[in-house]
Design a protein around this motif. Structure first.
Motif, PDB file in Angstrom:
ATOM      1  N   LEU A 189       0.823  -1.212   0.000  1.00 25.63           N
ATOM      2  CA  LEU A 189       0.000   0.000   0.000  1.00 25.63           C
ATOM      3  C   LEU A 189       0.854   1.258   0.000  1.00 25.63           C
ATOM      4  CD1 LEU A 189      -2.868  -0.980   2.480  1.00 25.63           C
ATOM      5  CD2 LEU A 189      -2.946  -0.899  -0.027  1.00 25.63           C
ATOM      6  N   LEU A 190       1.918   1.269   0.797  1.00 18.53           N
ATOM      7  CA  LEU A 190       2.765   2.456   0.859  1.00 18.53           C
ATOM      8  C   LEU A 190       3.596   2.620  -0.408  1.00 18.53           C
ATOM      9  CD1 LEU A 190       3.962   2.404   4.578  1.00 18.53           C
ATOM     10  CD2 LEU A 190       2.160   3.770   3.538  1.00 18.53           C
ATOM     11  N   PHE A 191       4.043   1.523  -0.980  1.00 23.07           N
ATOM     12  CA  PHE A 191       4.811   1.599  -2.224  1.00 23.07           C
ATOM     13  C   PHE A 191       3.952   2.156  -3.358  1.00 23.07           C
ATOM     14  CE2 PHE A 191       6.448  -0.685  -6.103  1.00 23.07           C
ATOM     15  CZ  PHE A 191       7.550   0.135  -6.267  1.00 23.07           C
ATOM     16  N   ILE A 192       2.749   1.607  -3.503  1.00 25.36           N
ATOM     17  CA  ILE A 192       1.844   2.091  -4.549  1.00 25.36           C
ATOM     18  C   ILE A 192       1.392   3.516  -4.247  1.00 25.36           C
ATOM     19  CG2 ILE A 192      -0.404   1.736  -5.639  1.00 25.36           C
ATOM     20  CD1 ILE A 192      -0.041  -1.254  -5.209  1.00 25.36           C
ATOM     21  N   GLY A 193       1.086   3.783  -2.981  1.00 26.58           N
ATOM     22  CA  GLY A 193       0.608   5.112  -2.606  1.00 26.58           C
ATOM     23  C   GLY A 193       1.635   6.200  -2.856  1.00 26.58           C
ATOM     24  N   LEU A 238      10.051   3.235  -3.253  1.00 26.69           N
ATOM     25  CA  LEU A 238      10.630   2.015  -2.692  1.00 26.69           C
ATOM     26  C   LEU A 238      11.306   2.287  -1.360  1.00 26.69           C
ATOM     27  CD1 LEU A 238      11.295  -0.980  -3.039  1.00 26.69           C
ATOM     28  CD2 LEU A 238      13.378  -0.293  -4.239  1.00 26.69           C
ATOM     29  N   TRP A 239      12.109   3.362  -1.279  1.00 29.32           N
ATOM     30  CA  TRP A 239      12.751   3.700   0.000  1.00 29.32           C
ATOM     31  C   TRP A 239      11.698   3.943   1.072  1.00 29.32           C
ATOM     32  CZ3 TRP A 239      16.849   1.680  -1.149  1.00 29.32           C
ATOM     33  CH2 TRP A 239      17.732   2.078  -2.140  1.00 29.32           C
ATOM     34  N   PHE A 240      10.623   4.638   0.699  1.00 34.80           N
ATOM     35  CA  PHE A 240       9.552   4.939   1.652  1.00 34.80           C
ATOM     36  C   PHE A 240       8.940   3.651   2.196  1.00 34.80           C
ATOM     37  CE2 PHE A 240       5.131   6.074   2.681  1.00 34.80           C
ATOM     38  CZ  PHE A 240       5.339   7.154   3.526  1.00 34.80           C
ATOM     39  N   ALA A 241       8.614   2.718   1.292  1.00 36.81           N
ATOM     40  CA  ALA A 241       7.965   1.479   1.704  1.00 36.81           C
ATOM     41  C   ALA A 241       8.913   0.573   2.496  1.00 36.81           C
ATOM     42  CB  ALA A 241       7.433   0.743   0.478  1.00 36.81           C
ATOM     43  N   MET A 242      10.177   0.481   2.071  1.00 36.86           N
ATOM     44  CA  MET A 242      11.123  -0.371   2.795  1.00 36.86           C
ATOM     45  C   MET A 242      11.432   0.200   4.178  1.00 36.86           C
ATOM     46  SD  MET A 242      13.850  -2.074   0.124  1.00 36.86           S
ATOM     47  CE  MET A 242      14.712  -0.542  -0.251  1.00 36.86           C
ATOM     48  N   THR A 243      11.513   1.522   4.270  1.00 38.77           N
ATOM     49  CA  THR A 243      11.724   2.142   5.578  1.00 38.77           C
ATOM     50  C   THR A 243      10.553   1.857   6.501  1.00 38.77           C
ATOM     51  OG1 THR A 243      13.028   3.918   4.576  1.00 38.77           O
ATOM     52  CG2 THR A 243      12.153   4.316   6.780  1.00 38.77           C
ATOM     53  N   ALA A 244       9.335   1.938   5.967  1.00 39.82           N
ATOM     54  CA  ALA A 244       8.143   1.658   6.764  1.00 39.82           C
ATOM     55  C   ALA A 244       8.152   0.217   7.260  1.00 39.82           C
ATOM     56  CB  ALA A 244       6.887   1.933   5.935  1.00 39.82           C
ATOM     57  N   ALA A 245       8.500  -0.726   6.384  1.00 36.94           N
ATOM     58  CA  ALA A 245       8.541  -2.132   6.780  1.00 36.94           C
ATOM     59  C   ALA A 245       9.602  -2.371   7.851  1.00 36.94           C
ATOM     60  CB  ALA A 245       8.798  -3.008   5.560  1.00 36.94           C
ATOM     61  N   VAL A 266       7.414   7.988  12.524  1.00 41.70           N
ATOM     62  CA  VAL A 266       8.680   8.392  11.917  1.00 41.70           C
ATOM     63  C   VAL A 266       8.483   9.019  10.532  1.00 41.70           C
ATOM     64  CG1 VAL A 266      10.921   7.580  11.077  1.00 41.70           C
ATOM     65  CG2 VAL A 266       9.987   6.687  13.212  1.00 41.70           C
ATOM     66  N   LEU A 267       7.623   8.427   9.709  1.00 46.05           N
ATOM     67  CA  LEU A 267       7.480   8.869   8.324  1.00 46.05           C
ATOM     68  C   LEU A 267       6.369   9.894   8.110  1.00 46.05           C
ATOM     69  CD1 LEU A 267       7.927   5.451   6.479  1.00 46.05           C
ATOM     70  CD2 LEU A 267       9.612   7.267   6.765  1.00 46.05           C
ATOM     71  N   ILE A 268       5.375   9.906   8.959  1.00 48.64           N
ATOM     72  CA  ILE A 268       4.217  10.772   8.738  1.00 48.64           C
ATOM     73  C   ILE A 268       4.152  11.913   9.750  1.00 48.64           C
ATOM     74  CG2 ILE A 268       1.723  10.870   8.455  1.00 48.64           C
ATOM     75  CD1 ILE A 268       3.156   9.144   6.380  1.00 48.64           C
ATOM     76  N   ILE A 269       4.179  11.583  11.027  1.00 47.35           N
ATOM     77  CA  ILE A 269       3.967  12.594  12.067  1.00 47.35           C
ATOM     78  C   ILE A 269       5.264  13.260  12.498  1.00 47.35           C
ATOM     79  CG2 ILE A 269       2.909  12.986  14.345  1.00 47.35           C
ATOM     80  CD1 ILE A 269       1.221  10.583  13.959  1.00 47.35           C
TER      81      ILE A 269
END
Length: 245
Positions: free
Chosen positions: A111-115, A190-197, A232-235
């Motif tokens: 979801l984050l990768f596509i988003g 990709l960096w965003f999604a991998m960091t989230a995971a 970390v990524l949003i707030i």
């Protein structure tokens, strides 16, 4: 339709890299509740790119698709060695008992990768700050027969700058056959999604260890793990909110 294919190709390649590195993650982080599974993708990409970079720098491989495939075989060899000593059975047992945790992490990653790819698609220009330089470096790595790559700003010289991260992007760009401009935005997603995971995995591990002492269920750790990417990524910064207002 081409955008969907590009996103899908990147997802499939990075997932294959993650699966290939899963035994290594399981071996390295065997003491953690999550066994480092959420770090398998970045770990696999790191090892694959390091083998590729090292052997090119030594003059053994060429900076082309054949060199990348050879380096990937090296990653598979290391993963196979990591399964020795009964680790393969342990990995299968853990995967069977942790399906829900893996499912939550994977759904979040997708979801984050596509988003984020969709968000970058609304503003895809490589403009402002260091973006033009980064795109130039990716193109230079793709065109250079060896490493270090040719400096896109100064003809006849090599890049005198840290460029290993761009090697990773260039490798994914070449193997998925997408243009560098598209890959530039997909790499951001990709960096965003991998960091989230990875953040999900870290918080999951911490709360699992703490939760067992407090008598809490694994479901609590899965829900708490989602707070890692959120904070970390949003707030973590309200700059975007202020600009929007």
């Amino acid at each position: 339709m081409s955008e969907v294919f590009n996103i899908l190709s990147w997802y499939l390649v990075i997932t294959l890299v993650g699966i290939s590195a899963l035994p290594l993650a399981f071996r390295f982080f065997n003491k953690l509740p999550g066994r480092g599974v959420m770090l398998a993708r970045p770990l696999g990409l790191l090892i694959w790119a390091f083998i590729f970079w090292m052997f090119i720098s030594l003059g053994i491989l060429q900076n082309d698709l054949g060199g990348q495939i050879t380096a990937f075989i090296g990653l598979l060899v290391f993963s196979t060695l990591a399964l020795r000593g009964g680790k393969f059975g342990e990995l299968l047992d853990w995967l069977k008992t942790s399906k829900r945790t893996i499912r939550v992490s994977e759904v979040m990653f997708v979801l984050l990768f596509i988003g984020w790819a969709w968000i970058r698609g609304m503003n895809p220009e490589a403009a402002y700050t260091e973006k033009p330089m980064e795109l130039a470096f990716i193109n230079s790595i793709l065109r250079s027969p060896s490493l270090p790559p040719q400096d896109p700003w100064l003809s006849g010289y090599a890049i005198s700058y840290y460029y290993f991260g761009y090697v990773m992007i260039a490798m994914l760009t070449r193997i998925t056959a997408v243009s560098a401009s598209v890959a530039f935005n997909l790499s951001s997603a990709l960096w965003f999604a991998m960091t989230a995971a990875a953040l999900y995995g870290v918080v999951y591990d911490i709360t699992s260890i703490w939760g067992k002492r407090q008598g809490l269920t694994e479901g609590f750790s899965r829900r708490a793990g989602l707070l890692g990417p959120l904070f970390v990524l949003i707030i973590s910064t309200v700059e975007g909110v202020l600009e929007f207002l």
